[in-house]
Design an enzyme around this catalytic site. Sequence first.
Site, PDB file in Angstrom:
ATOM      1  N   ASP A  36       0.752  -1.262   0.051  1.00 27.98           N
ATOM      2  CA  ASP A  36      -0.020  -0.150  -0.073  1.00 27.98           C
ATOM      3  C   ASP A  36       0.804   1.122  -0.112  1.00 27.98           C
ATOM      4  O   ASP A  36       2.213   1.318   0.531  1.00 27.98           O
ATOM      5  CB  ASP A  36      -0.813   0.010   1.256  1.00 27.98           C
ATOM      6  N   ASN A  84     -10.746  -2.544  -5.216  1.00 29.35           N
ATOM      7  CA  ASN A  84     -10.146  -1.771  -6.068  1.00 29.35           C
ATOM      8  C   ASN A  84     -10.808  -0.990  -7.222  1.00 29.35           C
ATOM      9  O   ASN A  84     -10.585  -0.153  -7.912  1.00 29.35           O
ATOM     10  CB  ASN A  84      -8.696  -2.016  -6.309  1.00 29.35           C
TER      11      ASN A  84
END
Length: 267
Positions: A36, A84
């Site tokens: 991330d 996502n």
Amino acid sequence: MAIATELLKPTSRAEAALLEQIDLKRLPRHVAIIMDGNGRWAQRRHLPRIAGHRAGVKIAREVIETCARLKVPALTLYAFSLENWRRPKAEIDFLMRLLREYLKKELPSIHRNNIRLLVIGRAAQLPEAVQKDIEKAMRLTAQNTGMKLIVALNYGGRAELVDAFNSILDRVRLNGLAAFQADEETISDHLYTAGLPDPDLLIRTSGEMRVSNFLLWQIAYAELYITDTLWPDFTRERLLEAFVNFQQRERRYGGLSSPHETGNGAR
Ligand code: IPE
Ligand code: IPE
Ligand code: MG
């Protein structure tokens, strides 16, 4: 017995010092990483988010190489979550392109290094070209006996459990097993990760204190390592730091600390 510096040539004094602290026998058997922070990395440099994703791929390559050289048996990278899809189409398209580009460029070296590539997630919902590329990569490397590199793509932990339950139900219906009872092994065996050891180290970069729907069942006893380092800055040195930190943890699996330990823990 091999020592870490024989497997991996340090490129700095800091790496050398870390490698010296690493006990190869006590490396994690399965490292899972929530990669991330690409967007924030780019933002800090006043670059578009996609520049962060590019830098992220470079670091993924370094992390894969490091794990393979140290003979970590399995490495799972969270590359694209089911959630996502909520991102702008342009970013999603770019991520898919980047993945294809990565496979095209890196597949020969993955194969040469005896790495077996596996993909987990709902692949059928990925663009067809991506599906073809991953099938090809999995086929090419299917017989490789070195590190397993598992890429979580269009992956969600709850979706994985739903898929597992449905495949168990299918089996029961198909075989007319009226008295069938599931146990933990049944569930593990129907997950995308069937046959893999559970991750013993879960790394998340960029400091977010959450698991974002990643490997929910499998991380029951994983050691968590959350670092503020953004993914594109997660160099080999940072990874080695995580390994050293992991080796300092005391894993109890609900039992007592080592002097009192009677069994061998959960596994
Ligand atoms: C991780 O970086 C990469 C993917 C989720 C594909 P992000 O894109 O989530 O970066 P941040 O969290 O916005 O910084
Ligand atoms: C987790 O990162 C998913 C991947 C790394 C692919 P996200 O950036 O999507 O997670 P949230 O939104 O912070 O939970
Ligand atoms: Mg993020």
